[in-house]
Write a protein that holds these residues in place. Structure first.
Motif, PDB file in Angstrom:
ATOM      1  N   TYR A   1     -55.074  29.106   9.179  1.00 28.19           N
ATOM      2  CA  TYR A   1     -55.998  30.003   8.648  1.00 28.19           C
ATOM      3  C   TYR A   1     -57.121  28.849   8.488  1.00 28.19           C
ATOM      4  O   TYR A   1     -57.765  28.529   7.847  1.00 28.19           O
ATOM      5  CB  TYR A   1     -54.876  30.276   7.426  1.00 28.19           C
ATOM      6  N   TYR A   2     -58.228  29.996   8.434  1.00 26.69           N
ATOM      7  CA  TYR A   2     -59.639  30.135   8.195  1.00 26.69           C
ATOM      8  C   TYR A   2     -60.478  30.531   6.848  1.00 26.69           C
ATOM      9  O   TYR A   2     -60.630  29.953   6.126  1.00 26.69           O
ATOM     10  CB  TYR A   2     -60.166  29.694   9.529  1.00 26.69           C
ATOM     11  N   ASN A   3     -60.308  32.177   7.064  1.00 29.34           N
ATOM     12  CA  ASN A   3     -60.781  33.055   6.250  1.00 29.34           C
ATOM     13  C   ASN A   3     -60.114  34.316   6.137  1.00 29.34           C
ATOM     14  O   ASN A   3     -59.164  34.172   7.087  1.00 29.34           O
ATOM     15  CB  ASN A   3     -62.063  32.533   6.511  1.00 29.34           C
ATOM     16  N   ALA A   4     -60.107  34.708   5.270  1.00 27.18           N
ATOM     17  CA  ALA A   4     -59.667  36.406   4.648  1.00 27.18           C
ATOM     18  C   ALA A   4     -60.759  37.052   3.672  1.00 27.18           C
ATOM     19  O   ALA A   4     -61.698  36.158   3.124  1.00 27.18           O
ATOM     20  CB  ALA A   4     -58.596  36.134   3.986  1.00 27.18           C
ATOM     21  N   TRP A   5     -61.400  38.310   4.376  1.00 29.24           N
ATOM     22  CA  TRP A   5     -61.700  38.912   3.705  1.00 29.24           C
ATOM     23  C   TRP A   5     -61.558  40.964   4.030  1.00 29.24           C
ATOM     24  O   TRP A   5     -61.141  40.666   4.300  1.00 29.24           O
ATOM     25  CB  TRP A   5     -63.589  39.095   3.612  1.00 29.24           C
ATOM     26  N   ILE A   6     -61.849  41.555   2.534  1.00 26.49           N
ATOM     27  CA  ILE A   6     -61.394  42.438   2.717  1.00 26.49           C
ATOM     28  C   ILE A   6     -63.093  43.369   2.801  1.00 26.49           C
ATOM     29  O   ILE A   6     -63.563  43.186   2.201  1.00 26.49           O
ATOM     30  CB  ILE A   6     -61.006  43.177   1.458  1.00 26.49           C
ATOM     31  N   GLU A   7     -62.842  44.511   3.266  1.00 25.82           N
ATOM     32  CA  GLU A   7     -64.291  45.438   3.667  1.00 25.82           C
ATOM     33  C   GLU A   7     -63.515  46.902   3.553  1.00 25.82           C
ATOM     34  O   GLU A   7     -62.403  47.178   3.403  1.00 25.82           O
ATOM     35  CB  GLU A   7     -64.587  45.392   5.306  1.00 25.82           C
ATOM     36  N   ASP A   8     -64.409  47.872   2.836  1.00 26.98           N
ATOM     37  CA  ASP A   8     -64.645  49.166   2.270  1.00 26.98           C
ATOM     38  C   ASP A   8     -64.926  50.020   3.692  1.00 26.98           C
ATOM     39  O   ASP A   8     -66.861  49.863   3.895  1.00 26.98           O
ATOM     40  CB  ASP A   8     -64.603  49.190   1.001  1.00 26.98           C
ATOM     41  N   ILE A   9     -64.165  50.653   4.042  1.00 26.77           N
ATOM     42  CA  ILE A   9     -65.072  51.798   5.916  1.00 26.77           C
ATOM     43  C   ILE A   9     -65.201  52.798   5.293  1.00 26.77           C
ATOM     44  O   ILE A   9     -64.515  53.598   4.741  1.00 26.77           O
ATOM     45  CB  ILE A   9     -63.745  51.316   6.002  1.00 26.77           C
ATOM     46  N   PRO A  10     -66.624  53.118   4.794  1.00 24.05           N
ATOM     47  CA  PRO A  10     -66.706  54.554   3.474  1.00 24.05           C
ATOM     48  C   PRO A  10     -65.993  55.867   4.434  1.00 24.05           C
ATOM     49  O   PRO A  10     -65.681  56.636   4.304  1.00 24.05           O
ATOM     50  CB  PRO A  10     -68.035  54.326   3.299  1.00 24.05           C
ATOM     51  N   SER A  11     -66.543  55.518   6.252  1.00 26.27           N
ATOM     52  CA  SER A  11     -65.667  56.704   6.671  1.00 26.27           C
ATOM     53  C   SER A  11     -64.879  57.409   6.605  1.00 26.27           C
ATOM     54  O   SER A  11     -64.677  58.489   6.858  1.00 26.27           O
ATOM     55  CB  SER A  11     -66.840  56.902   8.150  1.00 26.27           C
TER      56      SER A  11
END
Length: 121
Positions: free
Chosen positions: A90-100
């Motif tokens: 495991y290296y990294n994680a993130w959360i992205e909000d996709i508005p469309s």
């Protein structure tokens, strides 16, 4: 002032998110889909900065579903602590909000440890 201007002034973060560039799109070049499961897909992608290949697990979650969001965070936390020869690193994680779409995408990435990235192709 128009109603659009007053809305932007009341909620500047919504306007900022509208123009926010996706970290995934900015940092990675997607090569191919590796697998598909109940929660999402895993893709092979090249990091634009270091040139290495990573397997990226992309999971679509409904931001209003707090139980599922918490489950995904627990999975990422567990992976970040796990070190085993038969488990992908495991290296990294993130959360992205996709508005469309109104959907969040939680992405965790693992690295390709091969020095010769084309060896398996």
């Amino acid at each position: 002032a128009s109603s659009t201007d007053s809305t932007a002034q009341q909620n500047p973060s919504a306007q900022q998110r509208q123009w926010q560039v996706s970290r995934y799109q900015q940092d990675f070049e997607e090569i191919e889909m590796v697998g598909k499961g109940g929660f999402g897909v895993v893709v092979k992608a090249r990091n634009k900065l270091d040139g290495r290949f990573y397997a990226i697990k992309k999971i679509k979650i409904d931001s209003s579903n707090k139980d599922l969001t918490n489950k995904m965070v627990r999975e990422v936390t567990t992976l970040s602590r796990l070190h085993h020869q038969y488990v992908v690193r495991y290296y990294n994680a993130w959360i992205e909000d996709i508005p469309s779409t109104g959907i969040n995408i939680s992405t965790s990435s693992t690295g390709d440890d091969d020095d010769d990235d084309d060896e398996d192709e």
